[in-house]
Design an enzyme around this catalytic site. Structure first.
Site, PDB file in Angstrom:
ATOM      1  N   LYS A 196       0.816  -1.218   0.000  1.00 40.97           N
ATOM      2  CA  LYS A 196       0.000   0.000   0.000  1.00 40.97           C
ATOM      3  C   LYS A 196       0.847   1.264   0.000  1.00 40.97           C
ATOM      4  O   LYS A 196       2.036   1.248   0.291  1.00 40.97           O
ATOM      5  CB  LYS A 196      -1.016  -0.043   1.147  1.00 40.97           C
ATOM      6  CG  LYS A 196      -2.170  -0.988   0.777  1.00 40.97           C
ATOM      7  CD  LYS A 196      -3.319  -0.979   1.725  1.00 40.97           C
ATOM      8  CE  LYS A 196      -4.428  -1.897   1.146  1.00 40.97           C
ATOM      9  NZ  LYS A 196      -5.457  -2.203   2.120  1.00 40.97           N
TER      10      LYS A 196
ATOM     11  N   ARG B   7      -3.397 -10.223   4.473  1.00 38.65           N
ATOM     12  CA  ARG B   7      -3.838 -10.261   3.067  1.00 38.65           C
ATOM     13  C   ARG B   7      -2.703  -9.696   2.225  1.00 38.65           C
ATOM     14  O   ARG B   7      -2.379  -8.520   2.350  1.00 38.65           O
ATOM     15  CB  ARG B   7      -5.105  -9.421   2.929  1.00 38.65           C
ATOM     16  CG  ARG B   7      -5.702  -9.380   1.538  1.00 38.65           C
ATOM     17  CD  ARG B   7      -6.941  -8.477   1.522  1.00 38.65           C
ATOM     18  NE  ARG B   7      -7.553  -8.419   0.203  1.00 38.65           N
ATOM     19  CZ  ARG B   7      -7.124  -7.618  -0.774  1.00 38.65           C
ATOM     20  NH1 ARG B   7      -6.109  -6.807  -0.593  1.00 38.65           N
ATOM     21  NH2 ARG B   7      -7.738  -7.624  -1.949  1.00 38.65           N
TER      22      ARG B   7
END
Ligand code: PMM
Length: 283
Positions: free
Chosen positions: A223, A262
């Protein structure tokens, strides 16, 4: 390890952090945009994840990238269904990454084992009603609004406390809709209605979120906050080169017995968890 109930036996007995591998069947997803839109490529990638030791394969058809616009439910179904149907023939454990009850229904009928809803039931009023009819796990993420406006929804008094309170309130909404609490896993939603800076205290103070007594899923892989952390000369580190930082987070999550991470690179995270797991068993 605290697992949500309804998880298939083959993973509910594991006493380590689980690895959820990401398959985005989208043309524009934030980290692997477009690579896996072709379902054959997505299926091959999912099968490779199995070889790499993935525990859950998370299949999504709608991009939640900041600023992204929505697609129709039918288009979302058309993207994910071929991949779910094919992977359901293997021993893979599958989750459907969707905010829509209609897509969740189609995916569960095709063989998915759980629902990963980044809106935690807020985007589609039918979602919690549908999930209440199942016994499968439900992943409820912290969400303040759709991706096209979420970057404007970042006002918090105390980001850690506020996110925890908002998740707690939404868990109560889910329970009131008829979903038993023990089926729910929670996720603070790294990057969703959070500035780059706001993600760090959330990661640091996960013990506050632990107070809700529910399994936690962490989705930090590749991210933007990692790209910014590793920036050079004002240029964010590119997506493909955020893997070591992602693996560091997986290691930290495994050390604190977080339920699942994840990630895009299953092998790197699985290796890191193997080290933590081996040390945990060493006297
Ligand atoms: N992040 C994305 C998509 N789905 N689901 C959960 N539960 N948690 C997340 O953090 C999450 C998610 C967006 O990232 P991607 O584009 O790399 O899939």
């Amino acid at each position: 390890m605290l697992h949500p109930s309804g998880l298939p036996n083959q993973i509910s007995s594991l006493d380590r952090t689980l690895v959820m591998g990401v398959i985005n069947v989208t043309p524009d997803s934030f980290s692997d945009g477009g690579l896996f839109l072709d379902s054959k490529v997505a299926i091959a990638h999912a099968k490779q994840m199995l070889l790499d030791g993935v525990d859950i394969i998370d299949i999504g058809g709608e991009s939640t990238r900041p600023g992204s616009e929505r697609i129709s439910a039918q288009e979302e179904i058309d993207r994910v269904l071929p991949v779910i149907s094919e992977m359901a023939k293997t021993d893979a454990i599958l989750s459907i990454d969707t905010m829509r009850a209609e897509v969740a229904k189609a995916a569960m009928s095709a063989g998915a084992h759980m629902i990963n809803d980044v809106s935690g039931g807020k985007a589609d009023p039918e979602m919690l009603v549908y999930v209440a009819q199942l016994t499968a796990p439900y992943i409820l993420m912290h969400w303040r609004g759709p991706s096209n406006i979420m970057n404007t929804l970042t006002n918090y008094d105390d980001v850690v406390r506020d996110v925890t309170m908002e998740i707690s309130a939404q868990v109560e909404v889910a329970v009131a809709a008829g979903i038993s609490r023990d089926r729910i896993a929670i996720d603070p939603g790294i990057g969703f209605a959070k500035t780059v800076e706001q993600n760090w205290p959330i990661l640091k103070h996960l013990d506050i979120l632990d107070e809700l007594g529910l399994p936690i899923l962490m989705g930090a892989s590749r991210k933007k906050f990692l790209g910014e952390l590793l920036a050079k000369n004002g240029e964010a580190r590119v997506m493909e080169e955020r893997e070591s930082a992602t693996t560091a987070i997986s290691t930290l999550m495994a050390l604190r017995q977080t339920w699942a991470v994840r990630v895009h690179d299953v092998k790197a995270t699985r290796d890191a968890i193997a080290v933590v797991d081996r040390l945990a068993q060493t006297r």
